[in-house]
Write a protein that holds these residues in place. Structure first.
Motif, PDB file in Angstrom:
ATOM      1  N   SER A  19      29.875   2.864 -63.922  1.00 18.03           N
ATOM      2  CA  SER A  19      29.652   1.084 -64.417  1.00 18.03           C
ATOM      3  C   SER A  19      30.978   1.122 -64.116  1.00 18.03           C
ATOM      4  O   SER A  19      32.369   1.693 -63.979  1.00 18.03           O
ATOM      5  N   GLN A  24      30.396   4.554 -68.021  1.00 16.44           N
ATOM      6  CA  GLN A  24      28.887   5.196 -68.339  1.00 16.44           C
ATOM      7  C   GLN A  24      28.886   5.248 -67.230  1.00 16.44           C
ATOM      8  O   GLN A  24      29.261   4.859 -66.014  1.00 16.44           O
ATOM      9  N   HIS A  26      24.796   6.668 -64.582  1.00 13.18           N
ATOM     10  CA  HIS A  26      23.454   6.818 -64.611  1.00 13.18           C
ATOM     11  C   HIS A  26      23.170   7.448 -63.231  1.00 13.18           C
ATOM     12  O   HIS A  26      23.633   7.606 -62.460  1.00 13.18           O
ATOM     13  N   TYR A  53      23.175  -0.761 -60.835  1.00 13.54           N
ATOM     14  CA  TYR A  53      24.730  -1.051 -60.887  1.00 13.54           C
ATOM     15  C   TYR A  53      24.769  -2.409 -62.026  1.00 13.54           C
ATOM     16  O   TYR A  53      25.899  -2.267 -62.889  1.00 13.54           O
ATOM     17  N   LEU A  56      24.126  -1.040 -65.999  1.00 12.61           N
ATOM     18  CA  LEU A  56      25.058  -0.594 -66.258  1.00 12.61           C
ATOM     19  C   LEU A  56      25.949  -1.112 -66.854  1.00 12.61           C
ATOM     20  O   LEU A  56      26.194  -0.627 -67.568  1.00 12.61           O
ATOM     21  N   LEU A  61      20.271  -0.768 -69.598  1.00 10.72           N
ATOM     22  CA  LEU A  61      19.882   1.650 -69.207  1.00 10.72           C
ATOM     23  C   LEU A  61      20.008   2.346 -70.281  1.00 10.72           C
ATOM     24  O   LEU A  61      21.351   2.818 -70.749  1.00 10.72           O
ATOM     25  N   ALA A  64      21.591   5.720 -69.713  1.00  9.79           N
ATOM     26  CA  ALA A  64      23.359   5.791 -69.221  1.00  9.79           C
ATOM     27  C   ALA A  64      23.804   7.118 -70.605  1.00  9.79           C
ATOM     28  O   ALA A  64      23.021   7.660 -71.326  1.00  9.79           O
TER      29      ALA A  64
END
Length: 346
Positions: A19, A24, A26, A53, A56, A61, A64
């Motif tokens: 992020s 965060q 993912h 992105y 997120l 998400l 995440a």
């Protein structure tokens, strides 16, 4: 977007999207498992990563997780090519003056690039391990660009179109080993250990207006043993911008996706901005008093390198490394480092 590579026991790790605030992450394995895959097929895969992105950053998400820089390898753990540049002319000029060399040696005519090892880049929190303090252990805080495919003979403007990602780097140097290698008239090998990179690599658009004309108009902070020794402006005094570095590298050959090109240590003429490598501090001391006073790094020392955006948030995350003996398991207590004038006055 911001991308990182998590450790998974393999050489190339697992690609994750991070992020904007670096809180965060993912996994990107539904799109690509490794960053090199993305670089090889940028036009098709990068838009998919951008969608991930965006989701997120909007908290959409479900899977995440909290981003942990200590779990990161280098964003690109190994590459086809690493080229070390010296884009900051004040750094080169200062070193020459301290050695008693006269003239400019044409430093402002063409960029200086040296081929380095690219088979084993280090993560942002991996310790620098060395056999002896007598080697003259030094950090070098700078930036690096990761390219897509770049054709031979491109112009600097065309070369800028090939910039895919930007990172911070710590290009470790063993100063006491350099002289003997340079005396042989060949490039550095043993005096240049594995380079470390920031936790995340970012696309240039993440820098906003700070990315302009191939330069990053922000300051790079270097902390040595917890004390700020450098707050150097990365943009204004960069003698050769990123496009010029890439074009110079591609003058007689094409570059393949995943080529990494470093700027060299960020340096300013104003000594109150501090330094991005100890060699520069020692050069200033030599010119001022005839001999260097600041020692190189010791086992147990730490170095932290970070760049913040104009919003005050960390852009790339921090390189945060301990200096350790090759045979040590844990670092020892660090000694305080010298600090630059602005910090000492606080």
């Amino acid at each position: 977007m911001k991308l990182a590579t998590y450790k998974d026991g393999s050489r190339d790790g697992q690609l994750v999207v991070v992020s904007r605030d670096l809180s965060q992450a993912h996994y990107a394995n539904g799109i690509a498992s490794r960053l090199q895959q993305v670089l090889d097929d940028w036009g098709f895969l990068s838009p998919q990563l951008e969608e991930l992105y965006t989701s997120l950053n909007h908290g959409k998400l479900r899977h995440a997780f909290n981003f942990d820089p200590k779990q990161c390898m280098a964003p690109l753990p190994r590459a086809g090519q690493w080229l070390r540049g010296s884009a900051y002319l004040s750094h080169l000029q200062l070193q020459r003056q301290a050695r008693g060399e006269t003239g400019d040696a044409g430093l402002d005519l063409d960029p200086l690039l040296v081929q380095g090892a690219s088979d084993d880049f280090r993560g942002p929190c991996e310790p620098g391990r060395f056999a002896s303090e007598a080697m003259g252990i030094d950090f070098e805080a700078g930036l690096a660009a990761v390219t897509g495919d770049v054709e031979q003979g491109v112009t600097p403007a065309q070369a800028l179109e090939g910039v895919r990602l930007l990172m911070l780097c710590n290009d470790w140097s063993l100063r006491q080993l350099q002289a003997s290698e340079q005396a042989k008239g060949q490039g550095a090998l043993q005096s240049r250990p594995a380079v470390a990179f920031s936790p995340v690599a970012v696309t240039p658009d993440e820098l906003g207006a700070a990315w302009s004309g191939g330069r990053v108009d922000l300051s790079l902070q270097t902390m040595w043993n917890g004390r700020k020794v450098g707050q150097c402006d990365a943009g204004p005094e960069m003698g050769f911008h990123v496009g010029q570095l890439i074009a110079h590298a591609a003058k007689t050959r094409r570059l393949r996706a995943g080529c990494v090109i470093g700027t060299g240590p960020v340096s300013n003429k104003d000594a109150s901005r501090g330094y991005s490598c100890i060699a520069e501090k020692r050069a200033l001391e030599t010119l001022d008093g005839g001999a260097p006073k600041t020692a190189y790094m010791k086992f147990g020392d730490t170095v932290r390198i970070e760049m913040k955006g104009r919003d005050g948030l960390s852009l790339f995350g921090a390189i945060d490394q301990d200096v350790m003996s090759l045979h040590d398991e844990e670092p020892v207590d660090a000694a305080p480092a010298t600090t630059f004038a602005a910090d000492a006055a606080e």
